[in-house]
Design a protein around this motif. Structure first.
Motif, short mmCIF file in Angstrom:
data_model
loop_
_atom_site.label_atom_id
_atom_site.label_comp_id
_atom_site.label_asym_id
_atom_site.label_seq_id
_atom_site.Cartn_x
_atom_site.Cartn_y
_atom_site.Cartn_z
N PHE A 14 18.97 21.15 -14.98
CA PHE A 14 17.82 21.93 -15.67
C PHE A 14 17.87 23.50 -16.70
O PHE A 14 17.36 23.05 -17.40
N GLY A 17 19.48 22.36 -19.52
CA GLY A 17 19.34 21.76 -21.06
C GLY A 17 18.18 22.63 -21.34
O GLY A 17 17.59 22.75 -22.37
N PRO A 50 6.99 16.12 -19.85
CA PRO A 50 8.85 16.02 -19.85
C PRO A 50 9.39 16.77 -18.30
O PRO A 50 10.46 16.40 -18.23
N SER A 54 12.21 15.61 -16.39
CA SER A 54 13.41 16.44 -15.78
C SER A 54 13.57 16.85 -14.98
O SER A 54 14.85 16.36 -14.61
N ASP A 113 21.42 15.49 -27.78
CA ASP A 113 21.24 14.66 -26.61
C ASP A 113 22.32 14.35 -25.50
O ASP A 113 22.61 14.65 -24.75
#
Length: 131
Positions: A14, A17, A50, A54, A113
């Protein structure tokens, strides 16, 4: 199943990201054709959904990756990192790229992505390998 390892790996994925998309935010927003204001921020309202999705997805991926690594006899941080990079590059990336091609998404969006899929899985693998 090592729940602590899964939670740590999911958190690491996470955070990876967050760093990835904060660094590439401008490119990502342009690749999505999102309308921006004069400060370069999206004009539309944001949502927490989101981030929740996620977090849940990171838990699912970390859990499955732990299963794959354990079942395959992969041990150690280095081998788990390489396995994670492979999962991202050869399982997730082709699928995302195929879907984006059908959806006629911009190539830059695919690159951004899929880059996260590769590095994110690598980080998850690395963390799982540390336990």
């Amino acid at each position: 199943m090592n729940v602590i390892a899964i939670l740590a790996a999911a958190a690491a994925g996470f955070v990876m990201g967050a760093v990835w998309y904060m660094t590439l935010a401008g490119f990502w927003l342009r690749a999505l054709d999102i309308e921006l204001d004069e400060k370069g921020k999206p004009k539309m309202e944001g949502s927490y959904a989101p981030f929740v999705v996620s977090a849940i997805v990171m838990l699912i991926v970390a859990t499955m990756m732990q299963h794959i690594l354990t079942s395959s006899g992969v041990e150690g941080a280095g081998a788990s990192l390489v396995a994670g990079l492979g999962i991202g590059a050869f399982l997730i990336t082709p699928w995302v790229a195929m879907n984006y091609a059908y959806a006629m998404r911009k190539v830059m969006l695919t690159v951004i992505d899929c880059g996260y899929a590769i590095l994110g899985c690598g980080v998850i693998g690395l963390v799982l390998g540390l336990f």
